[in-house]
Design an enzyme around this catalytic site. Sequence first.
Site, PDB file in Angstrom:
ATOM      1  CG  HIS A 322      -7.842   8.782   7.991  1.00 28.69           C
ATOM      2  ND1 HIS A 322      -8.545   9.885   8.372  1.00 28.69           N
ATOM      3  CD2 HIS A 322      -8.195   7.792   8.833  1.00 28.69           C
ATOM      4  CE1 HIS A 322      -9.301   9.586   9.426  1.00 28.69           C
ATOM      5  NE2 HIS A 322      -9.110   8.328   9.721  1.00 28.69           N
ATOM      6  CG  ASP A 380      -8.531  -0.055  10.284  1.00 27.26           C
ATOM      7  OD1 ASP A 380      -9.153   0.872   9.733  1.00 27.26           O
ATOM      8  OD2 ASP A 380      -8.867  -0.555  11.372  1.00 27.26           O
TER       9      ASP A 380
HETATM   10  C1  SDX Z   1     -11.000   4.069   9.468  1.00 26.59           C
HETATM   11  O1  SDX Z   1     -12.974   8.554   9.406  1.00 26.59           O
HETATM   12  C2  SDX Z   1     -12.316   7.988  10.349  1.00 26.59           C
HETATM   13  O2  SDX Z   1     -11.836   8.624  11.295  1.00 26.59           O
HETATM   14  C3  SDX Z   1     -12.182   6.486  10.210  1.00 26.59           C
HETATM   15  C4  SDX Z   1     -11.282   5.804  11.250  1.00 26.59           C
HETATM   16  C5  SDX Z   1     -11.880   5.878  12.674  1.00 26.59           C
HETATM   17  O3  SDX Z   1     -11.088   5.724  13.642  1.00 26.59           O
HETATM   18  O4  SDX Z   1     -13.163   5.978  12.769  1.00 26.59           O
HETATM   19  O5  SDX Z   1      -9.991   6.406  11.243  1.00 26.59           O
HETATM   20  C6  SDX Z   1     -11.130   4.309  10.929  1.00 26.59           C
HETATM   21  O6  SDX Z   1     -12.004   3.846   8.825  1.00 26.59           O
HETATM   22  C7  SDX Z   1      -9.643   4.178   8.830  1.00 26.59           C
HETATM   23  C8  SDX Z   1      -9.688   3.968   7.290  1.00 26.59           C
HETATM   24  C9  SDX Z   1      -9.758   2.468   7.023  1.00 26.59           C
HETATM   25  N1  SDX Z   1     -10.005   2.239   5.540  1.00 26.59           N
HETATM   26  C10 SDX Z   1      -9.029   1.763   4.763  1.00 26.59           C
HETATM   27  O7  SDX Z   1      -7.862   1.565   5.123  1.00 26.59           O
HETATM   28  C11 SDX Z   1      -9.505   1.444   3.344  1.00 26.59           C
HETATM   29  C12 SDX Z   1      -8.487   1.972   2.321  1.00 26.59           C
HETATM   30  N2  SDX Z   1      -8.537   3.434   2.308  1.00 26.59           N
HETATM   31  C13 SDX Z   1      -9.484   4.100   1.498  1.00 26.59           C
HETATM   32  O8  SDX Z   1     -10.476   3.443   0.889  1.00 26.59           O
HETATM   33  C14 SDX Z   1      -9.566   5.594   1.662  1.00 26.59           C
HETATM   34  O9  SDX Z   1      -8.311   6.062   1.873  1.00 26.59           O
HETATM   35  C15 SDX Z   1     -10.512   6.092   2.734  1.00 26.59           C
HETATM   36  C16 SDX Z   1     -11.875   5.528   2.581  1.00 26.59           C
HETATM   37  C17 SDX Z   1      -9.973   5.742   4.080  1.00 26.59           C
HETATM   38  C18 SDX Z   1     -10.590   7.609   2.618  1.00 26.59           C
HETATM   39  O10 SDX Z   1     -11.196   7.882   1.408  1.00 26.59           O
HETATM   40  P1  SDX Z   1     -11.477   9.401   0.946  1.00 26.59           P
HETATM   41  O11 SDX Z   1     -11.121  10.365   1.998  1.00 26.59           O
HETATM   42  O12 SDX Z   1     -12.848   9.464   0.394  1.00 26.59           O
HETATM   43  O13 SDX Z   1     -10.405   9.628  -0.167  1.00 26.59           O
HETATM   44  P2  SDX Z   1     -10.595   9.257  -1.678  1.00 26.59           P
HETATM   45  O14 SDX Z   1     -11.241   7.904  -1.777  1.00 26.59           O
HETATM   46  O15 SDX Z   1     -11.233  10.404  -2.375  1.00 26.59           O
HETATM   47  O16 SDX Z   1      -9.076   9.100  -2.137  1.00 26.59           O
HETATM   48  C19 SDX Z   1      -8.338  10.242  -2.533  1.00 26.59           C
HETATM   49  C20 SDX Z   1      -7.426   9.716  -3.641  1.00 26.59           C
HETATM   50  C21 SDX Z   1      -8.185   8.945  -4.715  1.00 26.59           C
HETATM   51  O17 SDX Z   1      -7.429   9.096  -5.918  1.00 26.59           O
HETATM   52  P3  SDX Z   1      -7.993  10.190  -7.019  1.00 26.59           P
HETATM   53  O18 SDX Z   1      -9.422   9.790  -7.353  1.00 26.59           O
HETATM   54  O19 SDX Z   1      -7.911  11.534  -6.354  1.00 26.59           O
HETATM   55  O20 SDX Z   1      -7.042  10.033  -8.202  1.00 26.59           O
HETATM   56  O21 SDX Z   1      -6.483   8.765  -3.082  1.00 26.59           O
HETATM   57  C22 SDX Z   1      -6.717   7.474  -3.650  1.00 26.59           C
HETATM   58  C23 SDX Z   1      -8.080   7.500  -4.294  1.00 26.59           C
HETATM   59  O22 SDX Z   1      -8.115   6.617  -5.406  1.00 26.59           O
HETATM   60  N3  SDX Z   1      -6.672   6.532  -2.533  1.00 26.59           N
HETATM   61  C24 SDX Z   1      -6.089   5.345  -2.569  1.00 26.59           C
HETATM   62  C25 SDX Z   1      -6.263   4.804  -1.280  1.00 26.59           C
HETATM   63  N4  SDX Z   1      -6.956   5.655  -0.524  1.00 26.59           N
HETATM   64  C26 SDX Z   1      -7.209   6.731  -1.304  1.00 26.59           C
HETATM   65  N5  SDX Z   1      -5.431   4.693  -3.559  1.00 26.59           N
HETATM   66  C27 SDX Z   1      -4.950   3.470  -3.240  1.00 26.59           C
HETATM   67  N6  SDX Z   1      -5.078   2.870  -2.009  1.00 26.59           N
HETATM   68  C28 SDX Z   1      -5.724   3.523  -1.021  1.00 26.59           C
HETATM   69  N7  SDX Z   1      -5.859   2.948   0.164  1.00 26.59           N
END
Ligand code: SDX
Length: 446
Positions: A322, A380
């Site tokens: 998140h 989710d």
């Molecule tokens: C919702 O914003 C909100 O409030 C949203 C929400 C709401 O109520 O409106 O809470 C609802 O959208 C919840 C999130 C649902 N999405 C998912 O579950 C999809 C999987 N998660 C991700 O794609 C990710 O965690 C996000 C999109 C939710 C957040 O992405 P960020 O904040 O841009 O973080 P990032 O992509 O920069 O990740 C940071 C690091 C990265 O590694 P590095 O590049 O630093 O080495 O963490 C890793 C990412 O690769 N990472 C993950 C991961 N999520 C982040 N690695 C594996 N699996 C994951 N799920």
Amino acid sequence: MESSKGRPVWRGEVKQVGTITVTDDTTGKTVKLPLLEGETGPRAIDVRKLYAETGYFTFDPGFTSTASCESAITYIDGDEGILLHRGYAIQDLAENCDYLEVCHLLLRGELPNPQQKEDFERTITYHTMVHEQLSRFYSGFRRDAHPMAVMCGVTGALSAFYHDSTDILDPRQRMIAAHRLIAKMPTMAAMAYKYSVGQPFMYPRNDLSYAENFLYMTFGTPCEAWKVDPVLARAMDKIFILHADHEQNASTSTVRLAGSSGANPFACIAAGIASLWGPAHGGANEAVLKMLEEIGSVDRIPEIVRRAKDKNDNFRLMGFGHRVYKNYDPRAKIMRQTCYEVLDVMGIKDEPHLAIAMELEKIALEDPYFVEKKLYPNVDFYSGIILKAMGFPTSMFTVLFAVARTVGWISQWKEMIEDPVQKIGRPRQLYTGATKRDFIPLAERG
Ligand code: SDX
């Protein structure tokens, strides 16, 4: 009672608590910027005059360090896993309120007293029907259209039916539009489901609660009386509460940006639905179920976790991570508890997806990669298991998220319209394209 700025007493004020000095080492030029503080949460550097005074932009793709607005609706402490709506903890609201009470809180700023609750319920109930001609929009879609595509189209089409609540400068029309959207989204969502399965649309019933009505319109048929299980209705209502609002997430920011141009509220909510559809956002609940189905058995979890950690693999553990929560999403904990309750009342033992989800959560939370990056289950992760157990097809999961989030979107939209400092959102860029070059006539292009 009003505060000094003529705002209702429930809204605090932004205070300047000092300044931040920024120095350009290449020129030695410095600029002092105001340091702002709200009621709680991180301080903010006010950069509104930065470009005018320095000719510089700030650069923050994805807005990881940017406060786009002032708001009094929802507060999240991502490190502590705290979520407050107008100061009330999500745990207290989910446990003690129904969804329409939370809608009243978000939209009007306070929990309703008994009379206000009764009046608000009646107002919403008597807006649940849609214009009869709106139902014709559905027949333009293929039966197998994704229901989120239908919701984008039909919600935007509401603008064509409710001209008497599109004047955004009229407070009365703003409130009517808010009531109409909160009331009609369940009806339109249920119609999208009925259309996809070839069953007749069910008209809303004024003797049912909001969640009961939605379940009735979705799963009831004209052929027999239909009684909703109170445990399922309560679970549906709680799921709506958990998805109601969440600060300046992608879809809410989309609604605010669309609304900042003066677009009508129905078009703005349609924009929010489009943004929510993405698998990184509201589409994650559908993606989680697909991921759990793809995993198939707990034996395959180590392979999936390895892929999620592999920088060269763009696979991500859906329902994990998140932007704001670097601790457990408080909504995920409540959702997991609700999951047990629904499976129990449905008499579902050993639900295969739940077993995989629980094992996946356990393994991930012990894995250094997830621990170091502070990746926890989000709202989710469990919701899809509950919704599938309740009988919803996976394709409807994000539609339910959109139904619940409509009150958050429209409350944030209304707050923006009423904010004296709001103006059209128009970000700039860091340009890396070609600088000016001479035109080449067609005949001379190689
Ligand atoms: C919702 O914003 C909100 O409030 C949203 C929400 C709401 O109520 O409106 O809470 C609802 O959208 C919840 C999130 C649902 N999405 C998912 O579950 C999809 C999987 N998660 C991700 O794609 C990710 O965690 C996000 C999109 C939710 C957040 O992405 P960020 O904040 O841009 O973080 P990032 O992509 O920069 O990740 C940071 C690091 C990265 O590694 P590095 O590049 O630093 O080495 O963490 C890793 C990412 O690769 N990472 C993950 C991961 N999520 C982040 N690695 C594996 N699996 C994951 N799920």
